[in-house]
Design a protein around this motif. Structure first.
Motif, short mmCIF file in Angstrom:
data_model
loop_
_atom_site.label_atom_id
_atom_site.label_comp_id
_atom_site.label_asym_id
_atom_site.label_seq_id
_atom_site.Cartn_x
_atom_site.Cartn_y
_atom_site.Cartn_z
N VAL A 108 0.83 -1.20 0.00
CA VAL A 108 0.00 0.00 0.00
C VAL A 108 0.87 1.25 0.00
N ALA A 109 0.48 2.21 -0.82
CA ALA A 109 1.07 3.54 -0.82
C ALA A 109 -0.07 4.54 -0.67
N LEU A 110 0.12 5.52 0.20
CA LEU A 110 -0.90 6.52 0.45
C LEU A 110 -0.34 7.89 0.09
N SER A 111 -1.19 8.76 -0.46
CA SER A 111 -0.76 10.12 -0.75
C SER A 111 -1.91 11.08 -0.47
N ALA A 112 -1.55 12.33 -0.20
CA ALA A 112 -2.54 13.36 0.10
C ALA A 112 -1.93 14.74 -0.16
N ASP A 113 -2.82 15.72 -0.23
CA ASP A 113 -2.37 17.09 -0.47
C ASP A 113 -1.89 17.79 0.79
N THR A 114 -2.27 17.26 1.97
CA THR A 114 -1.80 17.87 3.22
C THR A 114 -1.18 16.82 4.11
N GLU A 115 -0.24 17.25 4.92
CA GLU A 115 0.42 16.34 5.84
C GLU A 115 -0.56 15.80 6.88
#
Length: 64
Positions: A19-26
């Motif tokens: 799994v890899a997760l990404s987002a625009d905010t920390e």
């Protein structure tokens, strides 16, 4: 703000998690990463876990 990600493939585990997760905010990424760590890897939601996860954040998007 630059996109950030965390990638389980960078951490050895018995589950061989991909799994890899990404987002625009920390903050958003941290909440998703904590939920994943608790639910899938049976970690406890502690300040130490949150700190460790934040040190693993990288700028950009996860590699394919």
């Amino acid at each position: 703000m630059a996109r950030k990600y965390i990638d389980c493939r960078e951490f050895p585990s018995e589950k061989n998690c991909t799994v890899a997760l990404s987002a625009d905010t920390e903050d958003e990424l941290l909440e998703a990463a904590v939920q994943h760590a608790v639910k899938v890897h049976q970690h406890q939601d502690t300040p130490e876990l949150r700190s460790q996860l934040k040190t693993a954040f990288k700028d950009g998007t996860p590699p394919a």
